[in-house]
Structure formats: C-alpha cells, structure tokens
Scaffold this motif. Structure first.
Motif, PDB file in Angstrom:
ATOM      1  N   ALA A 156       0.899  -1.102  -0.080  1.00  0.00           N
ATOM      2  CA  ALA A 156       0.114   0.004   0.093  1.00  0.00           C
ATOM      3  C   ALA A 156       0.841   1.069   0.042  1.00  0.00           C
ATOM      4  CB  ALA A 156      -1.075  -0.008   1.291  1.00  0.00           C
ATOM      5  N   HIS A 157       2.260   1.032   0.311  1.00  0.00           N
ATOM      6  CA  HIS A 157       3.287   2.428   0.336  1.00  0.00           C
ATOM      7  C   HIS A 157       3.732   2.473  -1.167  1.00  0.00           C
ATOM      8  CE1 HIS A 157       6.347   5.104   1.517  1.00  0.00           C
ATOM      9  NE2 HIS A 157       5.714   5.152   2.754  1.00  0.00           N
ATOM     10  N   ALA A 158       3.783   3.580  -1.669  1.00  0.00           N
ATOM     11  CA  ALA A 158       4.246   3.819  -3.086  1.00  0.00           C
ATOM     12  C   ALA A 158       5.761   3.429  -3.186  1.00  0.00           C
ATOM     13  CB  ALA A 158       4.118   5.151  -3.430  1.00  0.00           C
ATOM     14  N   GLY A 159       6.363   3.457  -1.791  1.00  0.00           N
ATOM     15  CA  GLY A 159       7.823   3.329  -1.944  1.00  0.00           C
ATOM     16  C   GLY A 159       8.326   1.874  -2.373  1.00  0.00           C
ATOM     17  N   PHE A 160       7.358   0.908  -1.994  1.00  0.00           N
ATOM     18  CA  PHE A 160       7.563  -0.678  -2.374  1.00  0.00           C
ATOM     19  C   PHE A 160       7.127  -1.160  -3.547  1.00  0.00           C
ATOM     20  CE2 PHE A 160       7.943   0.176   2.071  1.00  0.00           C
ATOM     21  CZ  PHE A 160       8.949  -0.560   2.603  1.00  0.00           C
ATOM     22  N   GLY A 161       7.436  -0.275  -4.501  1.00  0.00           N
ATOM     23  CA  GLY A 161       7.016  -0.793  -6.027  1.00  0.00           C
ATOM     24  C   GLY A 161       7.973  -1.574  -6.842  1.00  0.00           C
ATOM     25  N   SER A 162       9.408  -1.442  -6.449  1.00  0.00           N
ATOM     26  CA  SER A 162      10.485  -2.287  -7.097  1.00  0.00           C
ATOM     27  C   SER A 162      10.641  -3.751  -6.488  1.00  0.00           C
ATOM     28  CB  SER A 162      11.729  -1.399  -6.825  1.00  0.00           C
ATOM     29  OG  SER A 162      12.442  -1.666  -5.451  1.00  0.00           O
ATOM     30  N   GLU A 163      11.206  -4.543  -7.440  1.00  0.00           N
ATOM     31  CA  GLU A 163      11.339  -5.824  -7.111  1.00  0.00           C
ATOM     32  C   GLU A 163      12.393  -5.939  -5.524  1.00  0.00           C
ATOM     33  OE1 GLU A 163      13.485  -9.755  -9.151  1.00  0.00           O
ATOM     34  OE2 GLU A 163      13.194  -8.081 -10.239  1.00  0.00           O
ATOM     35  N   LEU A 192      12.623   2.154   9.332  1.00  0.00           N
ATOM     36  CA  LEU A 192      11.958   3.474   9.652  1.00  0.00           C
ATOM     37  C   LEU A 192      11.568   4.525   8.453  1.00  0.00           C
ATOM     38  CD1 LEU A 192      12.597   2.388  12.276  1.00  0.00           C
ATOM     39  CD2 LEU A 192      12.979   4.593  13.383  1.00  0.00           C
ATOM     40  N   LEU A 193      10.436   4.636   8.187  1.00  0.00           N
ATOM     41  CA  LEU A 193       9.928   5.527   7.070  1.00  0.00           C
ATOM     42  C   LEU A 193       9.343   6.564   7.826  1.00  0.00           C
ATOM     43  CD1 LEU A 193       8.746   3.004   4.257  1.00  0.00           C
ATOM     44  CD2 LEU A 193      10.864   4.222   4.558  1.00  0.00           C
ATOM     45  N   PRO A 202       5.974   9.262  -6.223  1.00  0.00           N
ATOM     46  CA  PRO A 202       6.075   7.981  -6.218  1.00  0.00           C
ATOM     47  C   PRO A 202       7.546   7.378  -6.525  1.00  0.00           C
ATOM     48  CG  PRO A 202       3.910   8.758  -7.012  1.00  0.00           C
ATOM     49  CD  PRO A 202       4.838   9.986  -6.819  1.00  0.00           C
ATOM     50  N   MET A 203       8.036   8.208  -7.516  1.00  0.00           N
ATOM     51  CA  MET A 203       9.270   7.614  -8.018  1.00  0.00           C
ATOM     52  C   MET A 203      10.333   7.878  -7.007  1.00  0.00           C
ATOM     53  SD  MET A 203      11.427   5.968  -9.933  1.00  0.00           S
ATOM     54  CE  MET A 203      10.069   5.563 -11.343  1.00  0.00           C
ATOM     55  N   GLN A 204      10.245   9.199  -6.447  1.00  0.00           N
ATOM     56  CA  GLN A 204      11.421   9.360  -5.273  1.00  0.00           C
ATOM     57  C   GLN A 204      11.007   8.450  -4.168  1.00  0.00           C
ATOM     58  OE1 GLN A 204      10.284  13.483  -4.776  1.00  0.00           O
ATOM     59  NE2 GLN A 204      11.990  14.184  -6.064  1.00  0.00           N
ATOM     60  N   GLN A 205       9.819   8.228  -3.903  1.00  0.00           N
ATOM     61  CA  GLN A 205       9.935   7.291  -2.595  1.00  0.00           C
ATOM     62  C   GLN A 205      10.141   5.720  -2.966  1.00  0.00           C
ATOM     63  OE1 GLN A 205       5.843   7.120  -0.944  1.00  0.00           O
ATOM     64  NE2 GLN A 205       5.104   8.867  -2.299  1.00  0.00           N
ATOM     65  N   GLN A 206      10.159   5.419  -4.071  1.00  0.00           N
ATOM     66  CA  GLN A 206      10.711   4.048  -4.666  1.00  0.00           C
ATOM     67  C   GLN A 206      11.935   3.819  -4.498  1.00  0.00           C
ATOM     68  OE1 GLN A 206       8.847   2.402  -7.868  1.00  0.00           O
ATOM     69  NE2 GLN A 206      10.726   1.389  -8.746  1.00  0.00           N
ATOM     70  N   MET A 207      12.678   5.065  -5.003  1.00  0.00           N
ATOM     71  CA  MET A 207      14.313   5.166  -5.127  1.00  0.00           C
ATOM     72  C   MET A 207      14.900   5.102  -3.716  1.00  0.00           C
ATOM     73  SD  MET A 207      14.673   7.303  -8.542  1.00  0.00           S
ATOM     74  CE  MET A 207      16.372   7.262  -8.542  1.00  0.00           C
ATOM     75  N   ILE A 208      14.036   6.045  -2.922  1.00  0.00           N
ATOM     76  CA  ILE A 208      14.690   6.033  -1.419  1.00  0.00           C
ATOM     77  C   ILE A 208      14.393   4.905  -0.610  1.00  0.00           C
ATOM     78  CG2 ILE A 208      14.091   7.332   0.858  1.00  0.00           C
ATOM     79  CD1 ILE A 208      13.674   9.813  -0.781  1.00  0.00           C
ATOM     80  N   VAL A 209      13.498   4.192  -0.868  1.00  0.00           N
ATOM     81  CA  VAL A 209      13.347   2.819  -0.105  1.00  0.00           C
ATOM     82  C   VAL A 209      14.316   1.837  -0.696  1.00  0.00           C
ATOM     83  CG1 VAL A 209      11.776   1.049   0.312  1.00  0.00           C
ATOM     84  CG2 VAL A 209      10.656   3.504   0.453  1.00  0.00           C
TER      85      VAL A 209
END
Length: 598
Positions: A156-163, A192-193, A202-209
């Motif tokens: 449900a979090h946009a940061g967890f879109g990558s494999e 911790l987020l 969303p792309m920033q969230q994904q790259m940071i995570v």
C-alpha cells in the motif's frame, strides 16, 4: 617492576603508536580520495584503515616472546672455573665490565610508571563515557521506533514498487517524526519511514526505499557495527572517527550507485531533488548509533556528483588493482611504523623489560641482606639446574663421589662442544656443563622419582613436563622448556639446601658442595656456585643475542655463617663471552669484600 606495570607501559606505548598509525593511514586515505576517487568510494578501504590502526595498537600491546633458549656451546666452552678465577685472592680474578645491578630503570623513571597508571584511568573513564553515548543513542532510536506503527501491507506504500522492495525482509515502521528514512539494528533490521515521505513523488519514494534496502542487501549494517566497535575501543584516536565517517560515506555512495545503475537522466534528477528535500526536513539521529539514513550536508556534494556523472566512480579492473596496491601500502606502512616505534620509542620500554635481580640472604635467619630488581621474574634455570641434579644423583646413589661414575660418551648424545665428546665423571660434568651427563642422571631416576625430587625441592614452577607433546621432560625440561625459576625461588631453594632442610642423605650435600666450590678467599669466605646462560627467542624463532640472560647462584660460608645469593642479568646489547661467566667474574671480583659488610 611487576608484570602489570609492564602491561601498562605497553598499553601507553600502544596508544601513542596507534595515533601515529592513524595519522599515516588517514594521510594515505586522503590522497586516495583526491587522486583515486573510484578507489576511495569503496567501503573496504576505510574499514581496512580502521583495522590497520587497531592492528598497530594490538601488535605493540602484545608482549614479545620471553621464551629462553639455552646457549650451551658458549656456556660449556667458557665454564671452567680456573679460566676466570684463581683460588688465591679476589684481586686475581679477571673480570669484564657489566652493567651495575643497582635499581631497575623503573625506579629511575617513576614519572613513566605514573603516566601509565594515569593513562589507564583516563582510558577507562573515556571508554565508559563512549559506551554510555552509544547506549543512549540506541535507546533514542528504539524509542523512536516504538513510537511508530508497523506496515503489515507494504504494497500500500508507493515506495515498495520495485522488485527489491517487494523482497524486503526487514520490519517496516512508519513514524510521525522529521527523520530521514533509515535502517537500524544489525541483528534484527528495522526500516523506519517518516510519514512525510508519502508526500514525495512516487518515483522518489521508490528510489529512497530501494536505497535503504540496498544497505540491507550489502550487509552495510554489519560493516558499520564493526567500524563503530573499533572506534569505541580507540575512542581517544580522532582518526578512527574520521575513518568511520568515511566508511559511512563510501557505503552511501555504494548504495546510490546500485540504485541509479541503468536509470535515465530524468530519474537521476528526481532522486537528487529528493535528497535535497529530505535534507531540509530531517532531524539527524545521534552520531553514536547503529543506523543508516541520515543525509549529511558534508557528503551530499559527493552524492550529487555521482548522480551527475555516474561513470566517474564506476568500479573497473584498474581500480581493483589500485585497491590491492593500496592495501599492500597500508600493510607495509604499518610494518614500517612498527619498526620505527621499536627503534625510537621502544628502547625505554625495552630497558624496563630487561630482567635484573640481585639478592643475598642470611641462610640461618632468613633475613634479606639485599634485594634489587625483578627477582620475581621466572626464566629458564639453564645450567644452574645442575645443582639440583647433583643433589638428586648423590641422594639416589647413582653418583658416588667426585669421580664416580665415569660415563662413556655415545654417538647420538648432545655433543655441542668438543669437550662433551669424551667419557666424563661428575667433576667433568660440572666443569663442562655436559647436558648428556645430566640427562643420564635424571633418566636413571625415572619420571616419577624425578618429579618427587622437584616437588620436595619446591623448585621454581615445578613443571618438568618438557616440550608440549614431546614427552621429553626427563632430558630437557630445564633446557629451554617447561621448567622456570625466579631469583626469589633460587634463594628459597638454596637456603633450604644450606640449612640441610631438603629430604636428602648427608652425602648428597657434602659431595655436591665439593663439586660446586669455586674459591677460598684470604678473608676466610668460601664461595660455591653455578652459572647459567640463555637467550630470549624473537618472534621469528631466532635467538636474540643482544638480550642474553646470565645466572650466577650459590652460597658463601665463613665459620658458622652462610649467605645464599642469586644474581640474574639480561644484556641490553651483544657482549663478548657468555653472560653467566661474565656475571660470575664481576661478582666474584667484589663479593668477598661485600660479604664483610653484611
């Protein structure tokens, strides 16, 4: 000088040495960072730098091998009493100058000993303070993690879109605090987020995570833990803090490199903007804490440079070879530093480690007439053990008088000097310090009886087991092996012998004294004794001929009075002739006159 004093002095020297090592390592690392940025961006360089500094500390702290090797060829070749001493007057005794046995150099340098104790107190206080800061920082982070709530459904979090994010195995906790996303806990990792991360693209969230989880994949938390432990142990060394900070910088660059690999320029710019935005929002965590995630303004410029020109820090084959060369340079520099310290700083400490003992005691009353130096230090008894072997041999009946038995030399016996390659009687044995003759005596006794004699004599550490696993105690325990004795213990043994308190037959005392008599002086004193010579063994297994040990032990009698004595010296430079006979010559030159004053 106690063994604890010597440890403290080594600790003081090791602390100074690691500061110099830190300076040299940091200087080399700064050059790498300037001229080989691709190499400096590798985390192994900075961790190796810390290991090099603490390795220097440990190498200086470790004591040198004090295992003693008997130099029997020189001892035997110079062991004849008549060669050094005419039986008439003291003036006829030739002597060679040796260092006076007055006081240990520790007594001459009380300030150095006080400095070592003071530094130990300062170090322990600093260590406690540093550990307190570390625990305080971890408690703050734990409380921060405890204030948030877990995200059971990371999808449900946009940061967890990558494999990589979908394969995450860390516990994810969202907190309502102005922090940077961070990974903490090497054993039980938690991500911790901050809640404000949801406001990013969303792309920033994904790259940071993905960046934080790359730390987990690369085991950066374990690397950081090791670096922090090393920094804590050497808390007083500022270069350890600088090296650990650079380790963190290299780890951040490594994760950025992995996250940005293959991404188009537009996504790289988005990531750079996210770093700048996060820098404005975050509150930095404690410095002494096991956590990744804080964006440091001091290192942000390097990270942005990587984003603009990713090829400038890509690993290549030549950087790997440069890495190998740098590691070799660090190791060689550490070795050179050790040599410099040994040659320039360590002489004072080496002098403090030099064993010197002089002790005289009234045999009847047990009153100590003189005691100076490190008389508690144990080393090999060397040829002085022949006193004990003589008592055993005559008590057991194997030795009968000064010339019986005559034992034949056989091939295979130790024959380190020509005089040993002949049949010998007890007089010749003592004269030439023949190892094989003493071995025949102890082997006739057998292991059990030999051990009983040693226990009854209370001789040294009483360990006649010999070399580990070799089962050679009967023939070699006293020769550079398990049996050790101190000056204090020599005195105790000789006093019991002089008072005839050992469980021996009377002829054992009488015949041994006949073998060990050195001279009768014109003032009425008769002197009996035995010398011994040995060497410490260096780390490479070779004998250190500049640090020879010399023993001279025995007793002096005049009328009803007997004085037992034990002298032990250790040379500070290579001298001509064996240490034991040199010491005996010097002592006998002044002993008769000295005895008159005691």
């Amino acid at each position: 000088m106690t063994s604890f004093d010597l440890v403290l002095l080594r600790f003081l020297l090791a602390s100074l040495g690691c500061l110099l090592a830190g300076l040299s390592v940091w200087g080399l690392s700064a050059l790498l960072r300037r001229y080989l940025p691709a190499l400096a961006a590798q985390r192994s360089i900075w961790l190796l730098g810390q290991l090099t500094v603490i390795g220097t500390f440990v190498l200086i702290l470790l004591p040198h091998s004090e295992r003693v090797r008997l130099l029997l060829p020189i001892e035997g070749a110079t062991e004849t009493v008549s060669h050094y001493l005419a039986p008439a007057a003291p003036a006829a005794v030739p002597s060679q100058p040796v260092a006076p046995l007055t006081q240990t150099q520790r007594d001459e340098r009380p300030w150095l000993n006080l400095a070592a104790y003071a530094w130990l107190a300062v170090y322990l206080l600093g260590l406690v303070y540093t550990l307190g800061r570390l625990l305080h920082g971890q408690r703050m982070l734990n409380r921060l993690a405890g204030s948030g709530h877990g995200l059971p459904d990371c999808a449900a979090h946009a940061g967890f879109g990558s494999e990589l994010a979908r394969a995450n195995r860390a516990q994810v906790i969202e907190v309502d605090a102005p922090i940077s996303p961070m990974l903490l806990g090497p054993m039980r990792p938690r991500l911790l987020l901050p809640r404000h991360l949801r406001e990013f693209d969303p792309m920033q969230q994904q790259m940071i995570v993905e960046h934080e989880l790359t730390h987990l994949r690369r085991r950066d938390l374990q690397w950081m833990t090791l670096g922090l432990v090393l920094q804590t142990l050497l808390w007083f060394n500022p270069f350890m803090r600088l090296l650990r900070a650079s380790l963190g910088w290299a780890q951040e660059l490594g994760c950025d490199r992995d996250v940005l690999r293959g991404r188009p320029a537009a996504q790289r710019k988005v990531y750079a903007a996210a770093l700048l935005a996060q820098l404005k929002l975050q509150a930095r965590p404690p410095e002494m804490a096991l956590a990744f995630g804080s964006i440091d303004a001091a290192t942000l410029a390097s990270r942005l440079a990587l984003i603009r020109q990713p090829g400038s820090v890509l690993r290549s084959r030549w950087t790997r070879w440069a890495g190998v060369a740098a590691l070799a340079g660090l190791a060689a520099g550490n070795f050179a530093l050790q040599s410099a310290l040994a040659g320039n700083v360590a002489p004072d400490l080496a002098a403090l480690n030099t064993i010197r003992c002089i002790q005289l005691m009234d045999a009847a009353s047990g009153r100590v007439l003189q005691r100076e130096g490190q008389c508690e230090a144990r080393v090999t008894p060397a040829s002085t053990f022949n006193i004990a072997v003589s008592l055993m041999g005559y008590d057991s009946g194997f030795l009968r008088d000064a010339h019986t038995p005559v034992l034949p030399f056989k091939e295979g016996y130790p024959a380190w000097i020509p005089e040993w390659r002949q049949d010998l009687d007890p007089t010749g044995w003592i004269k030439y310090s023949s190892v094989w003759y003493a071995q025949q005596v102890t082997r006739q006794l057998g292991a059990a009886r030999f051990q009983r004699y040693i226990e009854a004599f209370g001789y040294g550490n009483r360990d006649v087991s010999g070399d580990a696993g070799a089962d050679n105690g009967l023939g070699y325990a006293w020769i550079n092996s398990s049996l050790k004795i101190s000056g204090d213990e020599q005195i105790a043994f000789l006093r019991r012998m002089a008072r005839r308190e050992l469980p021996l037959q009377p002829q054992a005392y009488e015949m041994s004294a006949r073998l060990l008599k050195l001279a009768s002086f014109s003032n009425g004193w008769e002197v009996y004794g035995k010398t011994g010579t040995g060497y410490p063994v260096k780390a490479d297994g070779k004998e250190d001929k500049t640090r020879a040990y010399g023993w001279f032990v025995g007793w002096a009698a005049k009328g009803s009075r007997t004085i037992v004595f034990a002298y032990l010296v250790q040379d500070q430079k290579e001298e001509e002739g064996a240490a034991g006979p040199r010491l005996r010559a010097a002592v006998l030159n002044q002993l008769p006159a000295q005895l008159e004053t005691l």
